[in-house]
Enzyme design. Structure first.
Site, PDB file in Angstrom:
ATOM      1  N   LYS A  59      18.262  -4.049  15.687  1.00  0.00           N
ATOM      2  CA  LYS A  59      16.831  -3.950  15.371  1.00  0.00           C
ATOM      3  C   LYS A  59      16.313  -5.367  15.182  1.00  0.00           C
ATOM      4  O   LYS A  59      16.968  -6.187  14.528  1.00  0.00           O
ATOM      5  CB  LYS A  59      16.648  -3.109  14.103  1.00  0.00           C
ATOM      6  CG  LYS A  59      15.184  -2.892  13.741  1.00  0.00           C
ATOM      7  CD  LYS A  59      15.009  -1.843  12.649  1.00  0.00           C
ATOM      8  CE  LYS A  59      15.033  -2.445  11.273  1.00  0.00           C
ATOM      9  NZ  LYS A  59      14.484  -1.545  10.235  1.00  0.00           N
ATOM     10  N   ARG A 102      13.806   5.721   7.703  1.00  0.00           N
ATOM     11  CA  ARG A 102      15.193   5.523   7.249  1.00  0.00           C
ATOM     12  C   ARG A 102      15.245   4.873   5.875  1.00  0.00           C
ATOM     13  O   ARG A 102      16.175   5.082   5.105  1.00  0.00           O
ATOM     14  CB  ARG A 102      16.020   4.791   8.288  1.00  0.00           C
ATOM     15  CG  ARG A 102      15.668   3.337   8.630  1.00  0.00           C
ATOM     16  CD  ARG A 102      15.877   2.373   7.511  1.00  0.00           C
ATOM     17  NE  ARG A 102      16.284   1.066   7.940  1.00  0.00           N
ATOM     18  CZ  ARG A 102      16.148  -0.028   7.198  1.00  0.00           C
ATOM     19  NH1 ARG A 102      15.529   0.003   6.020  1.00  0.00           N
ATOM     20  NH2 ARG A 102      16.595  -1.172   7.626  1.00  0.00           N
ATOM     21  N   GLN A 130       5.909   2.437   2.896  1.00  0.00           N
ATOM     22  CA  GLN A 130       7.113   2.813   2.144  1.00  0.00           C
ATOM     23  C   GLN A 130       6.780   3.715   0.961  1.00  0.00           C
ATOM     24  O   GLN A 130       7.547   4.629   0.641  1.00  0.00           O
ATOM     25  CB  GLN A 130       7.874   1.570   1.672  1.00  0.00           C
ATOM     26  CG  GLN A 130       8.543   0.801   2.796  1.00  0.00           C
ATOM     27  CD  GLN A 130       9.539   1.657   3.567  1.00  0.00           C
ATOM     28  OE1 GLN A 130      10.123   2.604   3.050  1.00  0.00           O
ATOM     29  NE2 GLN A 130       9.726   1.330   4.819  1.00  0.00           N
ATOM     30  N   ASP A 152      -1.319   0.364  -7.173  1.00  0.00           N
ATOM     31  CA  ASP A 152      -1.425  -0.601  -6.068  1.00  0.00           C
ATOM     32  C   ASP A 152      -2.484  -1.626  -6.467  1.00  0.00           C
ATOM     33  O   ASP A 152      -3.467  -1.285  -7.150  1.00  0.00           O
ATOM     34  CB  ASP A 152      -1.854   0.111  -4.773  1.00  0.00           C
ATOM     35  CG  ASP A 152      -1.562  -0.716  -3.524  1.00  0.00           C
ATOM     36  OD1 ASP A 152      -0.715  -0.290  -2.721  1.00  0.00           O
ATOM     37  OD2 ASP A 152      -2.183  -1.791  -3.356  1.00  0.00           O
ATOM     38  N   VAL A 153      -2.287  -2.870  -6.070  1.00  0.00           N
ATOM     39  CA  VAL A 153      -3.295  -3.903  -6.398  1.00  0.00           C
ATOM     40  C   VAL A 153      -4.569  -3.684  -5.578  1.00  0.00           C
ATOM     41  O   VAL A 153      -5.640  -4.145  -5.962  1.00  0.00           O
ATOM     42  CB  VAL A 153      -2.770  -5.339  -6.133  1.00  0.00           C
ATOM     43  CG1 VAL A 153      -1.784  -5.770  -7.188  1.00  0.00           C
ATOM     44  CG2 VAL A 153      -2.166  -5.486  -4.741  1.00  0.00           C
ATOM     45  N   ASP A 220      13.770  -8.509  -5.820  1.00  0.00           N
ATOM     46  CA  ASP A 220      13.569  -8.687  -7.260  1.00  0.00           C
ATOM     47  C   ASP A 220      12.136  -9.133  -7.564  1.00  0.00           C
ATOM     48  O   ASP A 220      11.876  -9.796  -8.552  1.00  0.00           O
ATOM     49  CB  ASP A 220      14.574  -9.710  -7.813  1.00  0.00           C
ATOM     50  CG  ASP A 220      14.579 -11.004  -6.997  1.00  0.00           C
ATOM     51  OD1 ASP A 220      13.848 -11.090  -5.995  1.00  0.00           O
ATOM     52  OD2 ASP A 220      15.315 -11.934  -7.366  1.00  0.00           O
ATOM     53  N   LYS A 224      11.783  -7.835 -13.858  1.00  0.00           N
ATOM     54  CA  LYS A 224      12.225  -9.068 -14.514  1.00  0.00           C
ATOM     55  C   LYS A 224      13.756  -9.076 -14.578  1.00  0.00           C
ATOM     56  O   LYS A 224      14.373  -8.006 -14.724  1.00  0.00           O
ATOM     57  CB  LYS A 224      11.683  -9.125 -15.960  1.00  0.00           C
ATOM     58  CG  LYS A 224      10.197  -9.385 -16.005  1.00  0.00           C
ATOM     59  CD  LYS A 224       9.764  -9.731 -17.413  1.00  0.00           C
ATOM     60  CE  LYS A 224       8.335 -10.249 -17.355  1.00  0.00           C
ATOM     61  NZ  LYS A 224       7.817 -10.683 -18.632  1.00  0.00           N
TER      62      LYS A 224
HETATM   63  N1  LIG Z   1      14.673  -2.502   1.436  1.00  0.00           N
HETATM   64  C1  LIG Z   1      14.352  -1.962   2.580  1.00  0.00           C
HETATM   65  O1  LIG Z   1      15.164  -1.309   3.220  1.00  0.00           O
HETATM   66  C2  LIG Z   1      12.969  -2.109   3.091  1.00  0.00           C
HETATM   67  C3  LIG Z   1      12.609  -1.544   4.326  1.00  0.00           C
HETATM   68  C4  LIG Z   1      11.293  -1.659   4.753  1.00  0.00           C
HETATM   69  C5  LIG Z   1      10.363  -2.320   3.966  1.00  0.00           C
HETATM   70  N2  LIG Z   1      10.772  -2.882   2.801  1.00  0.00           N
HETATM   71  C6  LIG Z   1       9.857  -3.590   1.931  1.00  0.00           C
HETATM   72  O2  LIG Z   1       8.993  -2.646   1.324  1.00  0.00           O
HETATM   73  C7  LIG Z   1       7.786  -3.275   0.981  1.00  0.00           C
HETATM   74  C8  LIG Z   1       6.602  -2.433   1.449  1.00  0.00           C
HETATM   75  O3  LIG Z   1       6.576  -2.337   2.872  1.00  0.00           O
HETATM   76  P1  LIG Z   1       5.452  -1.460   3.577  1.00  0.00           P
HETATM   77  O4  LIG Z   1       5.800  -1.366   5.016  1.00  0.00           O
HETATM   78  O5  LIG Z   1       5.247  -0.224   2.791  1.00  0.00           O
HETATM   79  O6  LIG Z   1       4.174  -2.408   3.398  1.00  0.00           O
HETATM   80  P2  LIG Z   1       2.637  -1.979   3.362  1.00  0.00           P
HETATM   81  O7  LIG Z   1       1.855  -3.199   3.703  1.00  0.00           O
HETATM   82  O8  LIG Z   1       2.426  -0.753   4.186  1.00  0.00           O
HETATM   83  O9  LIG Z   1       2.387  -1.587   1.837  1.00  0.00           O
HETATM   84  C9  LIG Z   1       2.455  -2.495   0.786  1.00  0.00           C
HETATM   85  C10 LIG Z   1       1.464  -2.057  -0.303  1.00  0.00           C
HETATM   86  O10 LIG Z   1       1.717  -2.838  -1.470  1.00  0.00           O
HETATM   87  C11 LIG Z   1       0.466  -3.195  -2.036  1.00  0.00           C
HETATM   88  N3  LIG Z   1       0.686  -4.337  -2.903  1.00  0.00           N
HETATM   89  C12 LIG Z   1       0.653  -5.662  -2.621  1.00  0.00           C
HETATM   90  N4  LIG Z   1       0.977  -6.384  -3.724  1.00  0.00           N
HETATM   91  C13 LIG Z   1       1.225  -5.489  -4.716  1.00  0.00           C
HETATM   92  C14 LIG Z   1       1.577  -5.588  -6.062  1.00  0.00           C
HETATM   93  N5  LIG Z   1       1.790  -6.751  -6.664  1.00  0.00           N
HETATM   94  N6  LIG Z   1       1.719  -4.440  -6.784  1.00  0.00           N
HETATM   95  C15 LIG Z   1       1.509  -3.228  -6.207  1.00  0.00           C
HETATM   96  N7  LIG Z   1       1.171  -3.072  -4.932  1.00  0.00           N
HETATM   97  C16 LIG Z   1       1.039  -4.186  -4.198  1.00  0.00           C
HETATM   98  C17 LIG Z   1      -0.438  -3.410  -0.847  1.00  0.00           C
HETATM   99  O11 LIG Z   1      -1.807  -3.316  -1.229  1.00  0.00           O
HETATM  100  C18 LIG Z   1      -0.004  -2.261   0.070  1.00  0.00           C
HETATM  101  O12 LIG Z   1      -0.719  -1.078  -0.193  1.00  0.00           O
HETATM  102  C19 LIG Z   1       7.848  -4.659   1.618  1.00  0.00           C
HETATM  103  O13 LIG Z   1       8.260  -5.580   0.639  1.00  0.00           O
HETATM  104  C20 LIG Z   1       8.923  -4.515   2.665  1.00  0.00           C
HETATM  105  O14 LIG Z   1       9.545  -5.739   2.991  1.00  0.00           O
HETATM  106  C21 LIG Z   1      12.043  -2.782   2.351  1.00  0.00           C
END
Ligand SMILES: NC(=O)c1ccc[n+]([C@@H]2O[C@H](COP(=O)([O-])OP(=O)(O)OC[C@H]3O[C@@H](n4cnc5c(N)ncnc54)[C@H](O)[C@@H]3O)[C@@H](O)[C@H]2O)c1
Length: 312
Positions: A59, A102, A130, A152-153, A220, A224
């Site tokens: 990927k 996934r 997510q 959400d912010v 992280d 905290k």
């Molecule tokens: N660990 C994993 O396997 C994995 C896989 C995919 C994505 N991710 C991570 O998940 C996170 C979300 O991805 P996504 O595709 O849902 O993104 P997204 O852009 O669809 O959603 C992110 C949301 O978070 C909000 N946001 C921004 N700052 C914030 C804060 N301080 N507090 C609360 N909300 C806040 C945004 O307004 C938005 O609605 C990312 O960090 C991404 O890298 C992790």
């Protein structure tokens, strides 16, 4: 992919099987290298081979935090599946759907073993892709869930999340106005805001209730260090990947890992022991989850004759 009508519970099943293969030492999944063209952005190469599932591929996925301002999704990318006999590429697919599903499925597999069975209240911080797929997946394994506290912010994102998730899942979905309200009194907490290389976390140890289960998807960035250290069990989906990230400047202060998910799913390490334990699993996202899901998609698409033949 959407036309294939693959259910979340099918994705959860193949993701769990991938972790069982990993536990048996059969999966090949090296830590993902990445490049970083913008601040807090990444493009990761994620190869994996699952011999029993006969799935191999890579990927190539990016996360660009400024994309939503351009009207583009944060995550985008492509996935290539290879033939396990010849190495030839057999299929190219978009990886946005796969990444959404996934990751939720991996949270659900983790929650199956580490959350309390009677978990009722879910806290979601970060109500994007997510936040949606994790809720969807958790409703499959946590049958007692009846309430979601969402934060959400971005107020408009939060409003849409509450409206859509209420209609989709028939649960009580409530918008809250602080991270604390989305953590305290929650049995399961998913944080899915942006990943920051230099995090400014806000979640305090005292907010996380006894018997709680937390699954940060944004590394992280939200919790905290004291809060992570205060948990009874700190797990991850992959110790090697966590160590690799540390060499890249992430995870400056995290507790020692009790177990990785494959050890828990296979029963090599005990999951939740009591209803009082506070457990966190730092799920970093593994290519075995992608290859397991991609194989499911490829097999179904081939059977249903969905997709397009490309000349090589
Ligand atoms: N660990 C994993 O396997 C994995 C896989 C995919 C994505 N991710 C991570 O998940 C996170 C979300 O991805 P996504 O595709 O849902 O993104 P997204 O852009 O669809 O959603 C992110 C949301 O978070 C909000 N946001 C921004 N700052 C914030 C804060 N301080 N507090 C609360 N909300 C806040 C945004 O307004 C938005 O609605 C990312 O960090 C991404 O890298 C992790």
């Amino acid at each position: 992919m959407e036309k294939l009508d693959i259910s979340m519970s099918e994705v959860i099943q193949v993701v769990e099987r991938a972790f069982l293969e990993k536990a048996e030492g059969r999966a090949e999944v090296p830590p993902k290298p990445g490049i970083h063209p913008q601040k807090d952005a990444f493009i990761h190469a994620m190869p994996a081979f699952l011999p029993k599932m006969r799935s191999a591929g890579v990927k190539w996925v990016s996360g660009f935090p400024e994309n939503p301002k351009r009207g583009l999704p944060y995550i985008s990318g492509l996935l290539i599946l290879n033939d396990v006999e010849t190495g030839f590429p057999v299929c190219i697919m978009d990886c946005t759907w796969i990444t959404a599903k996934r990751t939720g499925a991996a949270t659900a597999v983790t929650a199956k073993y580490l959350a309390r069975e009677d978990s009722k209240v879910l806290g979601v911080l970060g109500c994007g892709v997510q936040g949606r797929s994790n809720l969807e997946a958790l409703t499959v394994v946590s049958k007692s869930l009846d309430e979601v506290r969402a934060y959400d912010v971005n107020k408009e994102n939060l409003r849409r999340y509450v409206e859509e998730m209420t209609a989709k899942h028939g649960l009580k979905v409530e918008a809250v106005d602080s991270p604390k309200k989305a953590v305290e009194a929650c049995d399961i907490v998913v944080t899915s805001g942006p990943i920051l290389k230099h995090p400014q976390p806000v979640i305090e140890a005292s907010w996380f209730k006894d018997g709680g289960f937390a699954c940060p998807l944004d590394f992280d960035s939200y919790w905290k260090p004291e809060a992570m250290h205060s948990t009874d069990k700190f797990c991850t989906d992959d110790k090697e990947q966590l160590e690799y990230y540390k060499t890249q400047g992430y995870f400056k202060n995290t507790p020692q890992v009790y177990a990785e998910l494959s050890e828990i799913v296979s029963g090599k390490k005990q999951g939740r022991k009591s209803s009082k334990e506070r457990i966190m699993s730092m799920n970093l996202g593994l290519a075995i989850e992608d290859m397991a899901t991609a194989k499911l998609i490829y097999d179904k698409a081939t059977r249903k004759n969905i997709g397009e033949k490309l000349p090589l």
